[in-house]
Design a protein around this motif. Structure first.
Motif, PDB file in Angstrom:
ATOM      1  N   LEU A  58     -13.402 -11.214  22.728  1.00 63.96           N
ATOM      2  CA  LEU A  58     -14.007 -12.506  22.432  1.00 63.96           C
ATOM      3  C   LEU A  58     -15.001 -12.399  21.283  1.00 63.96           C
ATOM      4  O   LEU A  58     -15.062 -13.278  20.412  1.00 63.96           O
ATOM      5  CB  LEU A  58     -14.697 -13.037  23.691  1.00 63.96           C
ATOM      6  CG  LEU A  58     -15.404 -14.397  23.560  1.00 63.96           C
ATOM      7  CD1 LEU A  58     -14.389 -15.491  23.218  1.00 63.96           C
ATOM      8  CD2 LEU A  58     -16.139 -14.740  24.846  1.00 63.96           C
ATOM      9  N   LYS A  59     -15.766 -11.323  21.281  1.00 67.34           N
ATOM     10  CA  LYS A  59     -16.743 -11.133  20.211  1.00 67.34           C
ATOM     11  C   LYS A  59     -16.055 -10.980  18.857  1.00 67.34           C
ATOM     12  O   LYS A  59     -16.506 -11.528  17.842  1.00 67.34           O
ATOM     13  CB  LYS A  59     -17.607  -9.903  20.522  1.00 67.34           C
ATOM     14  CG  LYS A  59     -18.831  -9.779  19.627  1.00 67.34           C
ATOM     15  CD  LYS A  59     -19.717  -8.623  20.062  1.00 67.34           C
ATOM     16  CE  LYS A  59     -20.417  -8.957  21.355  1.00 67.34           C
ATOM     17  NZ  LYS A  59     -21.397  -7.902  21.734  1.00 67.34           N
ATOM     18  N   LYS A  60     -14.938 -10.246  18.849  1.00 62.77           N
ATOM     19  CA  LYS A  60     -14.186 -10.108  17.598  1.00 62.77           C
ATOM     20  C   LYS A  60     -13.660 -11.464  17.132  1.00 62.77           C
ATOM     21  O   LYS A  60     -13.716 -11.796  15.935  1.00 62.77           O
ATOM     22  CB  LYS A  60     -13.025  -9.138  17.801  1.00 62.77           C
ATOM     23  CG  LYS A  60     -13.430  -7.679  17.864  1.00 62.77           C
ATOM     24  CD  LYS A  60     -12.201  -6.788  18.011  1.00 62.77           C
ATOM     25  CE  LYS A  60     -12.591  -5.317  18.056  1.00 62.77           C
ATOM     26  NZ  LYS A  60     -11.397  -4.437  18.211  1.00 62.77           N
ATOM     27  N   GLN A  61     -13.164 -12.245  18.076  1.00 59.55           N
ATOM     28  CA  GLN A  61     -12.637 -13.563  17.717  1.00 59.55           C
ATOM     29  C   GLN A  61     -13.752 -14.459  17.183  1.00 59.55           C
ATOM     30  O   GLN A  61     -13.559 -15.206  16.209  1.00 59.55           O
ATOM     31  CB  GLN A  61     -11.985 -14.217  18.939  1.00 59.55           C
ATOM     32  CG  GLN A  61     -10.680 -13.550  19.364  1.00 59.55           C
ATOM     33  CD  GLN A  61     -10.131 -14.127  20.652  1.00 59.55           C
ATOM     34  OE1 GLN A  61     -10.811 -14.892  21.343  1.00 59.55           O
ATOM     35  NE2 GLN A  61      -8.889 -13.767  20.979  1.00 59.55           N
ATOM     36  N   GLN A  62     -14.919 -14.399  17.808  1.00 69.91           N
ATOM     37  CA  GLN A  62     -16.035 -15.210  17.343  1.00 69.91           C
ATOM     38  C   GLN A  62     -16.484 -14.787  15.950  1.00 69.91           C
ATOM     39  O   GLN A  62     -16.790 -15.633  15.097  1.00 69.91           O
ATOM     40  CB  GLN A  62     -17.207 -15.101  18.330  1.00 69.91           C
ATOM     41  CG  GLN A  62     -16.979 -15.811  19.655  1.00 69.91           C
ATOM     42  CD  GLN A  62     -18.112 -15.588  20.623  1.00 69.91           C
ATOM     43  OE1 GLN A  62     -18.897 -14.663  20.452  1.00 69.91           O
ATOM     44  NE2 GLN A  62     -18.192 -16.433  21.644  1.00 69.91           N
TER      45      GLN A  62
END
Length: 720
Positions: A576-580
């Motif tokens: 999720l952090k990578k996507q954000q």
């Protein structure tokens, strides 16, 4: 606060408050831990007249009970009992001296000095202290190994024939045993003064019974040479019992028939009369002193027929008359026998205190375990200066002392006076007593200990672990000898305790229908789990050796793979952090392109500022697309926990943290005050784990959860 909640415990009952431990501290005004200053210690140590008197009566109990001695009610019974026990002391003293590898007169000394001293310091009214078979054989194994007969061989008149100089050997052995006895007494007195009477608790009943049973086998094998009239070498160390037995078997063709017949006749006669004593004990005023009768008759026959010269039957030999002056023990032996002396001290005390407590319970008085240590220790310590060997308590003599009317240790004084008369005037008359008679007395008196083989069947039905301790103790004592066998047995017994705490019974609890009682759902059909709550209990305390297994069992019993779920959550959060981050880069790029084309960044800036100014919600298992547990809380039942250490505190913190990661709150119920204090000292509590998650009982925790969540859960969600 939880104290503000009002929940009903059952339909139709009045409402009551559910309090956490934090609320109870405030409501009950918990006292701070008390600190004792040096001044307080000095005040307690200050000696006053009343304190000195109390200490004097405590260490010399005779001063307390003798002035109140009921002469009319007890004296006649004590005199009769004393004579009966004294008559038993005489043959047993001679026999157990033979068992210890010492001159017979030392058995008489050991039946006089320690018994007389115990009158002043002992607290048991019915124990008959003095020589005991198990202690004697423990001493005998030392005399055989440290002062073997081979060291005293002498050539006869310049020939190649060698004989043992028994006078020199016996003198050396007496010196050695006196040292062992003094050292044994020092250990016992020191343990008693340090209030270490509890040390005997490490010798469980199955261990003591297995040990004494194995010791009785050692006693039996050691006496076979006197029964068959053969001479064998002296062996010590591991497997020495089997070496001795094999050597006796090889020498059976050399059996002295006269000695064997004498021993068999004596054993049959003693056995039959003892059985009659037991059968008609209610009708007989006192037991028939068959042992004394046997040695008197056999001594007369041996003297009249001259059994020693005609049939080669070995006799006791010279028994000097009179008392001997005290002799200082040889301290050079201390290093060699210190371990054995400690073993003798513990075993002797264990046997004595166990018998003392049986009689005390039966007759309604109290035995002071620490004072018993001191009494035995002083009896051994002072007796060692007068050529005594270590003593304990004999069950056969104690039963006679009780059954013949003994009510106090006045009976012990009377029995010691009987032995004193024997030492001064009668002892020398037993010069021609056959050793086979003494061996017969020893062997027949082993009957009670051999009956302990029936423990095998009893323990098989009741407790297999205790049976294992009994068997291991028995086998280890047979194989490794008495000293090493005792150490190995105690080590094994302690290992079973550790083993049982490392593998306790873990259970999930449920509420029994229409009650506030919580039981194992696997054992009770009417116990149902509370919806959304897992109540977990271990049957053992929690410490460094089992806390990891406690944590693993909790996670397993919860029905979900906690560690796997946490790992999935971490991967999902990372993704999720990578996507954000990728989305932010794309948004920044679009913003840059828009600024370049429109040259009007105002609207975009306002939009971006609005997004950056807001706090995004914390991801949950549901938002991450992960499975959710079917419960929202775990209650740890701490009622079996009696202490925690730094390792267990660390793991408990991890349990709180791990379950919070999967959105489950953890609570503790029924935590003892001492454990609660240890958690405080171990810095367990913090802003994330508070005392509001601790409840006095499981039911209080369940009632609280059914109404609202723990206040700490909000802290956990924001700070962990």
């Amino acid at each position: 606060m939880a104290a503000e909640m009002v929940l009903s415990r059952r339909p139709g009952q009045p409402h009551s408050e559910v309090l956490s431990e934090a609320d109870l501290e405030e409501l009950g005004q918990r006292k701070p831990p008390s600190k004792t200053s040096t001044r307080d210690y000095l005040r307690k140590a200050r000696c006053s007249a009343s304190t000195a008197k109390s200490l004097l009566f405590r260490f010399i109990p005779v001063l307390r009970w003798l002035p109140r001695y009921p002469v009319k009610d007890w004296l006649l019974g004590d005199i009769a009992s004393g004579f009966s026990v004294g008559i038993m002391h005489l043959p047993q003293g001679l026999a157990y001296a033979l068992l210890a590898g010492l001159p017979p007169v030392t058995g008489l000394y050991s039946s006089f000095y320690p018994v007389f001293l115990y009158f002043f310091f002992g607290t048991s009214r019915h124990n008959s202290v003095g020589p005991f078979a198990v202690i004697s054989v423990m001493i005998g194994s030392l005399t055989d190994s440290l002062v073997p007969s081979d060291d005293f061989l002498e050539f006869v008149n310049g020939t190649n024939v060698t004989v043992v100089n028994e006078a020199q050997r016996d003198a050396a052995r007496v010196e050695l045993v006196a040292t062992i006895t003094v050292l044994t007494g020092i250990f016992q007195v020191a343990l008693g003064l340090l209030q270490f009477g509890f040390v005997v608790t490490y010798l469980s009943d199955p261990l003591v019974r297995g040990y004494t049973t194995a010791a009785s086998v050692h006693v039996l094998i050691s006496q076979l040479k006197n029964v068959f009239g053969v001479s064998v070498g002296e062996h010590s160390g591991p497997l020495s019992l089997f070496v001795t037995f094999i050597e006796i078997c090889k020498k059976l063709p050399e059996t002295n028939v006269g000695t064997l017949v004498t021993a068999i006749i004596a054993m049959v006669a003693i056995f039959i009369v003892k059985e009659l004593n037991h059968k008609f004990s209610a009708k007989l005023p006192m037991p028939i002193p068959i042992e004394l009768i046997t040695i008197i008759i056999s001594t007369g026959i041996s003297y009249g027929v001259n059994l020693n010269s005609k049939f080669g039957i070995s006799v006791v030999g010279n028994i000097p008359s009179g008392m001997k002056p005290p002799v200082v023990p040889n301290t050079r032996y201390f290093g060699q026998v210190v371990g054995n002396a400690f073993a003798i001290a513990v075993v002797g005390y264990a046997i004595c205190i166990s018998l003392g407590k049986i009689f005390a319970l039966k007759h309604g008085y109290k035995v002071d375990s620490n004072q018993e240590l001191i009494a035995l220790g002083l009896s051994n310590f002072l007796g060692g200066f007068f050529q005594c060997f270590a003593i304990s308590c004999s069950m056969s003599r104690s039963l006679v002392q009780e059954s013949t009317g003994g009510n106090s240790q006045v009976a012990g004084v009377i029995s010691s006076l009987v032995i004193l008369v024997t030492i001064l005037k009668i002892g020398e008359l037993f010069h021609d007593l056959p050793k086979a008679i003494l061996s017969a007395i020893i062997i027949i008196n082993l009957k009670g200990m051999f009956k302990q083989f029936t423990d095998f069947r009893t323990l098989w039905k009741s407790n297999r672990v205790d049976l294992m301790i009994w068997v291991v103790t028995f086998v280890a004592t047979l194989l490794l000898n008495l000293d090493i066998g005792l150490g190995a047995s105690v080590a094994f017994a302690l290992l079973t305790v550790i083993f049982r705490t490392q593998l306790p019974h873990y259970s999930i609890l449920g509420r029994v229908t229409d009650t506030d009682v919580y039981k194992d759902v696997a054992e009770y059909e009417k116990a149902q789990e509370v919806p959304g709550i897992k109540i977990f209990r271990s049957s053992s305390t929690i410490y460094f050796a089992n806390v990891e297994m406690y944590s693993d069992a909790l996670k397993k019993k919860s029905g979900i793979n906690v560690d796997r779920l946490i790992e999935k959550k971490k991967k999902a959060l990372k993704k999720l952090k990578k996507q954000q981050k990728k989305a932010q880069k794309e948004k920044a790029k679009r913003k840059k392109d828009t600024d370049a084309e429109c040259n009007g960044p105002g609207v975009a800036v306002i939009e971006l500022s609005g997004e950056e100014g807001g706090t995004p919600p914390e991801p949950t298992l549901r938002s991450l697309g992960l499975p959710q547990p079917n419960f929202h809380a775990v209650i740890l039942d701490f009622s079996p926990v009696n202490f925690v250490d730094t390792v267990s505190i660390k793991i408990l913190k991890n349990i709180f943290k791990d379950f919070h990661e999967i959105e489950v709150d953890v609570f503790v119920a029924s935590c003892p005050a001492s454990v609660f204090a240890q958690l405080e000292r171990g810095n367990f509590f913090s802003s994330t784990i508070t005392k509001h998650c601790f409840f006095p009982s499981v039911n209080d925790a369940v009632l609280h959860l059914n109404g609202r969540t723990c206040p700490a859960s909000e802290n956990l969600s924001t700070k962990m």
